[in-house]
Design an enzyme around this catalytic site. Structure first.
Site, PDB file in Angstrom:
ATOM      1  N   GLY A 172     -52.507-145.220  27.088  1.00 48.79           N
ATOM      2  CA  GLY A 172     -51.411-144.745  26.233  1.00 48.79           C
ATOM      3  C   GLY A 172     -51.868-143.858  25.090  1.00 48.79           C
ATOM      4  O   GLY A 172     -51.042-143.255  24.401  1.00 48.79           O
ATOM      5  N   GLU A 173     -53.192-143.796  24.847  1.00 48.09           N
ATOM      6  CA  GLU A 173     -53.662-142.933  23.759  1.00 48.09           C
ATOM      7  C   GLU A 173     -53.453-141.468  24.115  1.00 48.09           C
ATOM      8  O   GLU A 173     -53.507-141.083  25.290  1.00 48.09           O
ATOM      9  CB  GLU A 173     -55.156-143.204  23.484  1.00 48.09           C
ATOM     10  CG  GLU A 173     -55.372-144.563  22.838  1.00 48.09           C
ATOM     11  CD  GLU A 173     -56.831-144.815  22.480  1.00 48.09           C
ATOM     12  OE1 GLU A 173     -57.710-144.038  22.904  1.00 48.09           O
ATOM     13  OE2 GLU A 173     -57.087-145.811  21.777  1.00 48.09           O
TER      14      GLU A 173
ATOM     15  N   ARG B 297     -39.103-139.705   2.968  1.00 45.19           N
ATOM     16  CA  ARG B 297     -38.124-140.422   2.123  1.00 45.19           C
ATOM     17  C   ARG B 297     -38.745-141.603   1.384  1.00 45.19           C
ATOM     18  O   ARG B 297     -38.205-142.060   0.397  1.00 45.19           O
ATOM     19  CB  ARG B 297     -36.933-140.905   2.971  1.00 45.19           C
ATOM     20  CG  ARG B 297     -35.939-139.791   3.220  1.00 45.19           C
ATOM     21  CD  ARG B 297     -34.795-140.263   4.077  1.00 45.19           C
ATOM     22  NE  ARG B 297     -35.221-140.531   5.439  1.00 45.19           N
ATOM     23  CZ  ARG B 297     -34.440-141.042   6.390  1.00 45.19           C
ATOM     24  NH1 ARG B 297     -33.198-141.339   6.120  1.00 45.19           N
ATOM     25  NH2 ARG B 297     -34.893-141.232   7.605  1.00 45.19           N
TER      26      ARG B 297
ATOM     27  N   LYS C 243     -18.422-140.429  -6.256  1.00 46.58           N
ATOM     28  CA  LYS C 243     -17.852-141.782  -6.221  1.00 46.58           C
ATOM     29  C   LYS C 243     -17.303-142.090  -7.622  1.00 46.58           C
ATOM     30  O   LYS C 243     -18.038-141.959  -8.603  1.00 46.58           O
ATOM     31  CB  LYS C 243     -18.990-142.756  -5.911  1.00 46.58           C
ATOM     32  CG  LYS C 243     -18.626-143.838  -4.938  1.00 46.58           C
ATOM     33  CD  LYS C 243     -19.784-144.758  -4.722  1.00 46.58           C
ATOM     34  CE  LYS C 243     -20.268-144.681  -3.302  1.00 46.58           C
ATOM     35  NZ  LYS C 243     -21.341-145.624  -2.993  1.00 46.58           N
TER      36      LYS C 243
ATOM     37  N   ASP D 182     -26.182-131.491   4.495  1.00 42.14           N
ATOM     38  CA  ASP D 182     -27.177-132.411   3.918  1.00 42.14           C
ATOM     39  C   ASP D 182     -28.552-132.007   4.431  1.00 42.14           C
ATOM     40  O   ASP D 182     -28.655-131.267   5.419  1.00 42.14           O
ATOM     41  CB  ASP D 182     -26.859-133.852   4.333  1.00 42.14           C
ATOM     42  CG  ASP D 182     -27.388-134.888   3.345  1.00 42.14           C
ATOM     43  OD1 ASP D 182     -28.186-134.525   2.469  1.00 42.14           O
ATOM     44  OD2 ASP D 182     -26.991-136.066   3.458  1.00 42.14           O
TER      45      ASP D 182
HETATM   46  C1  R5P Z   1     -30.625-139.166   1.683  1.00 42.93           C
HETATM   47  O1  R5P Z   1     -31.104-139.122   0.590  1.00 42.93           O
HETATM   48  C2  R5P Z   1     -30.576-137.985   2.605  1.00 42.93           C
HETATM   49  O2  R5P Z   1     -30.339-136.790   1.947  1.00 42.93           O
HETATM   50  C3  R5P Z   1     -29.500-138.199   3.615  1.00 42.93           C
HETATM   51  O3  R5P Z   1     -28.252-138.224   2.944  1.00 42.93           O
HETATM   52  C4  R5P Z   1     -29.682-139.487   4.325  1.00 42.93           C
HETATM   53  O4  R5P Z   1     -31.001-139.633   4.742  1.00 42.93           O
HETATM   54  C5  R5P Z   1     -28.770-139.587   5.511  1.00 42.93           C
HETATM   55  O5  R5P Z   1     -28.982-140.814   6.112  1.00 42.93           O
HETATM   56  P1  R5P Z   1     -27.929-141.421   7.098  1.00 42.93           P
HETATM   57  O6  R5P Z   1     -27.571-140.381   8.116  1.00 42.93           O
HETATM   58  O7  R5P Z   1     -28.643-142.597   7.692  1.00 42.93           O
HETATM   59  O8  R5P Z   1     -26.727-141.829   6.299  1.00 42.93           O
END
Ligand code: R5P
Length: 283
Positions: free
Chosen positions: A35-36, A88, A181, A207
């Protein structure tokens, strides 16, 4: 200059090479019986090299490390990580956690590193190389403009992507906004666009990435309930984990638009011109 594409970025690397009038270097990517990974660059010329490989999975990261190691005789090694996994986890959120983005960055032994719309610019400081983040807003804007939407509004699902939404909207010449929000009491929260009424407008929610689709699914439902016409989703990085795509279509999305930092069927926008012009600038 040689262009080498890792297994996760074969199409993107080929497009970059074509933009530069180069033939990409072909490599073998297979697996040992256990698998390597086995990686071999099928070209004996030694030259400055640009390796392009997203690290969506741990295996993608291993392939990138192998390619970098195999280029040990190159006078200059540029590494493009269009989508950098673990970006992240850019700080310790809880005691005892690693800074995974730093752990990954420390493994990259190169002269220069380029990322595309990395989640947090501060991650660049973790590389032991000159590191730069490229912004795909222009490429996304071209594509959105070509859709011929009716009175479109670009919406960031939160404050985090507002810079990307603003840059993209400015390129197209349309409005942008973000979802906010507002807490009215302990158990009453409303989410709405901060400044602009969405009624009867086509919306593009933009995003940096869509992972589980949770953020976007909520945003679509909300904008639809406020009278938006068609709601498109756009992102730089289509992680689209698990059942995200179906979840988003069930929430009423018109279409999902993404770049080829991760090569998926949604990747209708290429960031190749962005990477190619950056490489040209190095020469
Ligand atoms: C978060 O900080 C990113 O900009 C995205 O909003 C996030 O990673 C999206 O994650 P998901 O699709 O799981 O809601």
């Amino acid at each position: 200059m040689k262009i080498i594409g890792g297994p996760a970025s074969q199409a993107l690397a080929s497009r970059v090479a074509r933009e530069l009038n180069l033939t990409p270097t072909v490599c073998d990517f297979t697996k040992f019986p256990d698998g390597e990974l086995y990686t071999r660059i099928l070209d004996e010329d030694v030259d400055e090299v640009t390796i392009i490989q997203s690290t969506t999975t741990d295996t993608d990261l291993m392939a990138l490390l192998q390619l970098i190691d195999a280029c040990e005789d190159s006078p200059v090694i540029n590494v493009v990580i269009p989508y950098m996994g673990y970006a992240r986890q850019d700080k310790k959120f809880k005691h005892g956690e690693p800074i995974s983005a730093r752990a990954v960055a420390r493994t990259i032994n190169a002269d220069r590193v380029f990322t595309v719309n990395i989640h947090e610019a501060s991650v660049l400081d973790y590389f032991n190389a000159d590191a730069f983040d490229l912004n795909a807003s222009q490429q996304i804007a071209y594509y959105i403009r070509s859709l011929g939407l009716s009175n479109p509004l670009i919406v960031s699902p939160d404050k985090g992507a507002i810079d990307l939404a603003e840059r993209t909207a400015r390129e197209i010449g349309v409005d942008y906004d973000y979802l906010e929000k507002v807490r009215h009491s302990g158990d009453s929260v409303t989410i709405k666009t901060k400044n602009v009424d969405v009624k009867d407008r086509d919306i593009v929610i933009l995003d940096d990435m869509i992972a589980t689709g949770g953020t976007m699914a909520e945003s679509i439902k909300l904008l639809k309930s406020q009278g938006a016409k068609d709601v498109y989703l756009a992102c730089v990085h289509p992680v689209l984990a698990r059942n995200a795509v179906m979840r988003l279509f069930n929430a009423g999305v018109k279409d999902i638009i993404a770049t080829d930092t991760i090569e998926k069927s949604q990747s209708c926008i290429t960031v190749a011109p962005l990477i190619a012009s950056t490489i040209k600038g190095l020469q």
